[in-house]
Design a protein around this motif. Structure first.
Motif, PDB file in Angstrom:
ATOM      1  N   VAL A  34       0.967  -1.018   0.004  1.00  0.00           N
ATOM      2  CA  VAL A  34      -0.068  -0.036   0.009  1.00  0.00           C
ATOM      3  C   VAL A  34       0.905   1.215   0.025  1.00  0.00           C
ATOM      4  O   VAL A  34       1.709   1.404   0.852  1.00  0.00           O
ATOM      5  CB  VAL A  34      -0.998   0.152   1.214  1.00  0.00           C
ATOM      6  N   LYS A  36      -0.035   4.562  -0.796  1.00  0.00           N
ATOM      7  CA  LYS A  36      -0.621   5.683  -0.684  1.00  0.00           C
ATOM      8  C   LYS A  36       0.512   6.872   0.015  1.00  0.00           C
ATOM      9  O   LYS A  36       1.186   6.390   1.002  1.00  0.00           O
ATOM     10  CB  LYS A  36      -1.774   5.860   0.105  1.00  0.00           C
ATOM     11  N   ASN A  57      -4.961   4.522  -2.708  1.00  0.00           N
ATOM     12  CA  ASN A  57      -6.234   4.890  -2.302  1.00  0.00           C
ATOM     13  C   ASN A  57      -6.836   6.358  -2.814  1.00  0.00           C
ATOM     14  O   ASN A  57      -8.078   6.459  -2.943  1.00  0.00           O
ATOM     15  CB  ASN A  57      -6.146   5.243  -0.678  1.00  0.00           C
ATOM     16  N   ILE A  79      -7.706   0.799  -3.707  1.00  0.00           N
ATOM     17  CA  ILE A  79      -8.046   0.096  -2.460  1.00  0.00           C
ATOM     18  C   ILE A  79      -9.062   1.164  -1.769  1.00  0.00           C
ATOM     19  O   ILE A  79      -9.454   0.915  -0.483  1.00  0.00           O
ATOM     20  CB  ILE A  79      -7.087  -0.460  -1.365  1.00  0.00           C
ATOM     21  N   MET A 161     -13.394  -7.884   0.275  1.00  0.00           N
ATOM     22  CA  MET A 161     -12.481  -6.925   1.000  1.00  0.00           C
ATOM     23  C   MET A 161     -13.048  -6.266   1.998  1.00  0.00           C
ATOM     24  O   MET A 161     -14.152  -5.880   2.277  1.00  0.00           O
ATOM     25  CB  MET A 161     -12.142  -5.795  -0.057  1.00  0.00           C
ATOM     26  N   ILE A 163     -12.410  -4.085   5.919  1.00  0.00           N
ATOM     27  CA  ILE A 163     -11.566  -3.263   6.722  1.00  0.00           C
ATOM     28  C   ILE A 163     -11.976  -3.144   8.185  1.00  0.00           C
ATOM     29  O   ILE A 163     -12.807  -2.318   8.607  1.00  0.00           O
ATOM     30  CB  ILE A 163     -11.317  -1.965   6.351  1.00  0.00           C
ATOM     31  N   MET A 199      -3.914  -5.688   7.465  1.00  0.00           N
ATOM     32  CA  MET A 199      -2.997  -4.504   7.265  1.00  0.00           C
ATOM     33  C   MET A 199      -1.853  -4.864   8.346  1.00  0.00           C
ATOM     34  O   MET A 199      -1.444  -5.825   8.889  1.00  0.00           O
ATOM     35  CB  MET A 199      -3.725  -3.169   7.455  1.00  0.00           C
ATOM     36  N   SER A 200      -0.881  -3.763   8.277  1.00  0.00           N
ATOM     37  CA  SER A 200       0.276  -3.895   9.018  1.00  0.00           C
ATOM     38  C   SER A 200       0.159  -4.420  10.397  1.00  0.00           C
ATOM     39  O   SER A 200       0.996  -5.191  10.940  1.00  0.00           O
ATOM     40  CB  SER A 200       1.022  -2.614   9.234  1.00  0.00           C
ATOM     41  N   ARG A 215      -3.219  -6.277   2.899  1.00  0.00           N
ATOM     42  CA  ARG A 215      -2.588  -4.936   2.305  1.00  0.00           C
ATOM     43  C   ARG A 215      -1.811  -4.011   3.247  1.00  0.00           C
ATOM     44  O   ARG A 215      -2.511  -3.613   4.428  1.00  0.00           O
ATOM     45  CB  ARG A 215      -4.242  -4.096   1.879  1.00  0.00           C
ATOM     46  N   VAL A 216      -0.530  -4.059   2.987  1.00  0.00           N
ATOM     47  CA  VAL A 216       0.504  -3.740   3.823  1.00  0.00           C
ATOM     48  C   VAL A 216       0.900  -2.333   3.459  1.00  0.00           C
ATOM     49  O   VAL A 216       1.708  -2.126   2.521  1.00  0.00           O
ATOM     50  CB  VAL A 216       1.364  -4.613   4.347  1.00  0.00           C
ATOM     51  N   GLY A 217       0.972  -1.334   4.476  1.00  0.00           N
ATOM     52  CA  GLY A 217       1.903   0.119   4.143  1.00  0.00           C
ATOM     53  C   GLY A 217       2.924   0.320   4.884  1.00  0.00           C
ATOM     54  O   GLY A 217       3.983   0.322   4.609  1.00  0.00           O
ATOM     55  N   THR A 218       2.243   0.814   6.209  1.00  0.00           N
ATOM     56  CA  THR A 218       3.494   1.047   7.177  1.00  0.00           C
ATOM     57  C   THR A 218       4.557   0.370   7.491  1.00  0.00           C
ATOM     58  O   THR A 218       5.774   0.581   7.468  1.00  0.00           O
ATOM     59  CB  THR A 218       2.780   1.383   8.673  1.00  0.00           C
ATOM     60  N   ARG A 224       3.549   7.064   7.822  1.00  0.00           N
ATOM     61  CA  ARG A 224       2.994   8.085   6.861  1.00  0.00           C
ATOM     62  C   ARG A 224       2.776   9.512   7.646  1.00  0.00           C
ATOM     63  O   ARG A 224       2.348   9.510   8.724  1.00  0.00           O
ATOM     64  CB  ARG A 224       1.489   7.629   5.998  1.00  0.00           C
TER      65      ARG A 224
HETATM   66  C1  LIG Z   1      -3.888   2.778   4.363  1.00  0.00           C
HETATM   67  C2  LIG Z   1      -4.753   1.226   4.085  1.00  0.00           C
HETATM   68  C3  LIG Z   1      -4.003   0.021   4.272  1.00  0.00           C
HETATM   69  C4  LIG Z   1      -2.459  -0.055   4.920  1.00  0.00           C
HETATM   70  O1  LIG Z   1      -2.394   0.219   6.241  1.00  0.00           O
HETATM   71  P1  LIG Z   1      -1.035   0.075   6.987  1.00  0.00           P
HETATM   72  O2  LIG Z   1      -1.712   0.087   8.369  1.00  0.00           O
HETATM   73  O3  LIG Z   1      -0.249   1.298   6.879  1.00  0.00           O
HETATM   74  O4  LIG Z   1      -0.597  -1.264   6.711  1.00  0.00           O
HETATM   75  C5  LIG Z   1      -4.646  -1.242   3.972  1.00  0.00           C
HETATM   76  N1  LIG Z   1      -5.890  -1.089   3.367  1.00  0.00           N
HETATM   77  C6  LIG Z   1      -6.565   0.031   3.147  1.00  0.00           C
HETATM   78  C7  LIG Z   1      -7.969   0.270   2.866  1.00  0.00           C
HETATM   79  C8  LIG Z   1      -5.953   1.412   3.655  1.00  0.00           C
HETATM   80  O5  LIG Z   1      -6.649   2.382   3.442  1.00  0.00           O
END
Ligand SMILES: *Cc1c(COP(=O)(O)O)cnc(C)c1O
Length: 229
Positions: A34, A36, A57, A79, A161, A163, A199-200, A215-218, A224
């Protein structure tokens, strides 16, 4: 090894470990990076580290990166929340859209997908734990949506999907039950292979419950800027 390679390897090990602990195949879960708020140069570095699937995103930000990185063989996933008037850009520029929660959105994506492109992969976003949000359909709506969307010609309905709110791991189990229940009624059950959750902070729990794509960002890119969600 650079920082991005290192963090990606760590996340891959975490995913693999979670799979094995859950008695699943080590490669049962795909990593979606992820990206963004990250600049194109960082995505290019992550690509060099081996990553191919990236999730974005915000449409405008994503389109700029897609243009800047068009020479790279990236699989782009959207996403974020899908707005009705943005479906054309999504249909034309992405390989996957995770946030489909109404029939009209799927119909527009199917109509607007180019005839020269492969079918657009989509997931139905479900508000699995009854959060006070307008994103995601209700669990009870999923069966009808699946029946209708799976008839559309230019989209391939891949799964769900979710969240969920943090600290309620039961939600992952609920999503898995729903996911399995749909498979038996899907017109193309072989397409129904994706449960996008985790997620993370909670990927291990999501994998234990049956996620097939985290779905992994941080954990990959670091924190961020604050203003972002
Ligand atoms: C930002 C986001 C993520 C990633 O989140 P992290 O906590 O940074 O891993 C995953 N899914 C969606 C829908 C997001 O908006």
């Amino acid at each position: 090894m650079n920082m991005l390679q290192q963090s990606r390897n760590q996340v891959l090990v975490q995913i693999e470990t979670a799979c094995i602990q859950a008695g699943r195949e080590a490669d049962a879960v795909q990593l979606l990076a992820v990206s963004k708020t990250q600049p194109s140069s960082v995505l290019a570095d992550m690509y060099q580290a081996g990553q191919r699937a990236f999730g974005e995103n915000y449409l405008q930000e994503a389109l700029e990166k897609i243009t800047a990185l068009k020479e790279l063989d990236i699989e782009w996933h959207f996403i974020g929340h899908v707005q009705r008037n943005k479906t054309k850009h999504l249909a034309e520029n992405f390989a996957w859209v995770h946030g489909v929660d109404r029939l009209i959105i799927a119909e527009r994506l199917s109509n607007q997908r180019g005839d020269d492109q492969p079918a657009l992969n989509i997931c139905i976003q479900v508000n699995i734990d009854g959060q006070d949000t307008k994103d995601g359909c209700q669990p009870a709506e999923v069966a009808d949506l699946v029946a209708q969307i799976s008839q559309l010609p230019n989209v391939r309905l891949r799964g769900l999907m979710v969240i969920p709110a943090p600290n309620n791991p039961q939600s992952f189990g609920d999503a898995k039950v729903l996911f399995d229940a749909v498979k038996v009624q899907h017109a193309h059950p072989e397409d129904w292979d994706t449960l996008s959750m985790g997620m993370s902070a909670d990927m291990t729990e999501a994998i234990a419950a049956g996620s097939t794509m985290v779905r992994v960002g941080t954990a990959l890119f670091g924190a961020r800027p604050k203003k972002d969600v």
